[in-house]
Motif scaffolding. Structure first.
Motif, PDB file in Angstrom:
ATOM      1  N   MET A 321      -4.634  -0.635   7.338  1.00 54.95           N
ATOM      2  CA  MET A 321      -3.325  -0.125   6.662  1.00 54.95           C
ATOM      3  C   MET A 321      -2.535  -1.402   6.393  1.00 54.95           C
ATOM      4  N   PRO A 322      -1.832  -1.638   5.400  1.00 58.21           N
ATOM      5  CA  PRO A 322      -0.696  -2.446   5.173  1.00 58.21           C
ATOM      6  C   PRO A 322       0.147  -2.784   6.544  1.00 58.21           C
ATOM      7  N   LYS A 380      -1.660 -10.556  -5.061  1.00 58.88           N
ATOM      8  CA  LYS A 380      -1.057  -9.422  -5.692  1.00 58.88           C
ATOM      9  C   LYS A 380      -2.006  -8.185  -5.945  1.00 58.88           C
ATOM     10  N   VAL A 381      -1.163  -7.119  -6.043  1.00 53.20           N
ATOM     11  CA  VAL A 381      -2.178  -5.837  -6.115  1.00 53.20           C
ATOM     12  C   VAL A 381      -2.669  -5.820  -7.412  1.00 53.20           C
ATOM     13  N   ASN A 387      -4.947   7.008  -2.243  1.00 55.87           N
ATOM     14  CA  ASN A 387      -5.485   6.808  -0.815  1.00 55.87           C
ATOM     15  C   ASN A 387      -5.655   5.442  -0.631  1.00 55.87           C
ATOM     16  N   SER A 388      -5.591   4.372  -1.563  1.00 56.67           N
ATOM     17  CA  SER A 388      -5.821   2.950  -1.284  1.00 56.67           C
ATOM     18  C   SER A 388      -4.924   2.075  -1.959  1.00 56.67           C
ATOM     19  N   ARG A 411     -10.249 -10.551  -1.144  1.00 61.84           N
ATOM     20  CA  ARG A 411     -10.190  -9.333  -1.499  1.00 61.84           C
ATOM     21  C   ARG A 411      -9.879  -8.216  -0.631  1.00 61.84           C
ATOM     22  N   SER A 412      -8.730  -7.897  -0.435  1.00 63.61           N
ATOM     23  CA  SER A 412      -8.499  -6.876   0.716  1.00 63.61           C
ATOM     24  C   SER A 412      -8.331  -5.430   0.256  1.00 63.61           C
ATOM     25  N   ILE A 413      -8.822  -4.415   0.809  1.00 66.41           N
ATOM     26  CA  ILE A 413      -8.560  -3.002   0.433  1.00 66.41           C
ATOM     27  C   ILE A 413      -8.002  -2.349   1.813  1.00 66.41           C
TER      28      ILE A 413
END
Length: 418
Positions: A321-322, A380-381, A387-388, A411-413
């Motif tokens: 999670m962030p 950047k998003v 949910n993500s 790349r991050s999820i």
């Protein structure tokens, strides 16, 4: 000394002017042989002790008494104002020529004429025999002695090291240690035995450290090549404690050229057994109290510094999670027996890591040799659902005013908290 009387007869033999007949000659020769087989001739000495008229057993006793006396001679070794005394027997002195009795009576053998002449010359003082013991150091026995008594380091060497205080880095010089120079000490002991010397100053040899001042100087750790900070606002005391503990474990790390550094390998297990406290952490997509909570901020801050030093990322995972202390896509999570953060020192010189909490920030500095590079990191998003969140991170490297690398870094999820 009272020397037993030697039977003197008159003999006439060819060439020597002696005349003797049957029975008398036989008695004379028998008596002479018995005397030379039983007693030592006159003017025979051992270590200034007259042996004339002594039997073989008496000679052996005299020799053994002398050996016993020599075995008790002292050898004094001086080391750092301490004198240790050992006997010759303890240090392993042995003797050549101990079979003196056998040698004496072997030399008194021969033909009738030879024995006659030998006896007459000895009686007249024309033949004098002198015997000595020759002391020597038995290497195998001495090596056992010195290993037992002088095998410790007198003083341990000190490796050169680096120390950073804020942006300043200094070299702490190396220092030679000391140990007993066993080879020279053995030579001195051998000479002392030969000269009957009793005092030896124990020789000292330098013990070089594994890392000298010159080694450190040649590593190329000269200046800060990257620094990154993350804020500690919102952190509770347990999280700050864990972050400080992990940062201390991370600090003072040298990474060699082409070496792969592992955060988990350096910091170790961050559980209660290793002194870490319970604090909030992400566990399987949920916030839970876990030993070591907060440590990920240190690994994330290190990640930020590594990126800006343009080192090679070998392993990095984002949180489930962030997190609030870095932009999305610029975090690096770690966990015991789980995700790790690894990078490779792709420079030609060593790098040195410094980490800690300064004011209200976690700070990581990387020292090394400057390359003139400048690194820009941006994120950047690119996608967001209920949910993500998906974020991408870019890296641009310039050197001497020219862009030498630019593109997608990772790349991050993330899952959204519920």
């Amino acid at each position: 000394m009272n020397v037993r009387k030697w039977i003197i007869g008159s003999v006439v033999a060819s060439g020597i002017g002696l005349c003797i007949t049957g029975g008398i000659a036989y008695q004379y020769v028998s008596a002479m042989n018995k005397q030379l087989d039983t007693y030592v001739l006159p003017h025979t000495t051992f270590e200034d002790t007259p042996l004339g008229g002594k039997t073989k057993q008496e000679v052996e006793e005299i020799v053994q008494k002398r050996i016993d006396q020599m075995n008790q001679q002292s050898m004094r070794y001086s080391l750092q104002n301490t004198i240790s005394t050992y006997t010759w027997q303890e240090i392993g002195v042995q003797y050549k020529g101990t079979n003196i009795a056998d040698q004496i009576f072997k030399n008194q053998k021969g033909t009738i004429l030879e024995r006659y002449k030998l006896r007459k010359q000895a009686e007249n003082g024309k033949t004098q025999q002198t015997y000595h013991l020759n002391a020597y150091l038995d290497s195998s026995k001495y090596d056992v002695f010195i290993k037992d008594k002088y095998n410790e380091i007198v003083s341990s060497p000190q490796n050169a090291s680096l120390s950073a205080t804020g942006p300043n880095i200094t070299i702490i010089p190396s220092k030679d240690g000391e140990k007993v120079d066993k080879g020279k000490m053995k030579s001195l002991t051998e000479q002392a035995v030969k000269s009957i010397n009793t005092d030896i100053q124990v020789p000292i040899a330098a013990v070089k450290p594994e890392r000298t001042t010159e080694d450190i100087q040649n590593m190329g750790v000269k200046e800060i090549i990257a620094e990154y900070r993350t804020p500690t606002s919102g952190r509770n005391s347990n999280q700050l404690f864990n972050e400080s503990r992990a940062a201390a474990a991370l600090s003072n790390t040298l990474v060699a050229p082409n070496e792969v550094f592992s955060f988990n390998g350096r910091v170790g297990v961050t559980d209660a057994a290793n002194g870490y406290k319970l604090a909030a952490a992400y566990v399987n997509g949920k916030v839970q109290q876990s030993a070591g909570g907060g440590v990920c901020q240190v690994s994330t801050t290190l990640y930020g510094a590594v990126l800006r030093a343009d080192l090679s990322i070998e392993e990095r995972s984002n949180h489930s999670m962030p997190v609030h202390y870095v932009p999305l896509g610029q975090d690096a999570t770690v966990a015991d027996y789980g995700p790790d953060f690894k990078f490779k020192n792709n420079t030609e010189h060593y790098i040195y890591l410094q980490a800690g909490i300064e004011g209200n920030q976690v700070v990581v500095r990387i020292f090394g040799t400057g390359t003139g590079k400048s690194v820009d990191i941006s994120s950047k998003v690119v996608s967001e659902t209920n949910n993500s969140i998906v974020a991408v991170t870019y890296k641009t490297v310039t050197q001497n005013g020219q862009v030498i690398q630019s593109g997608l870094l990772d790349r991050s999820i993330y899952k959204k908290s519920t």
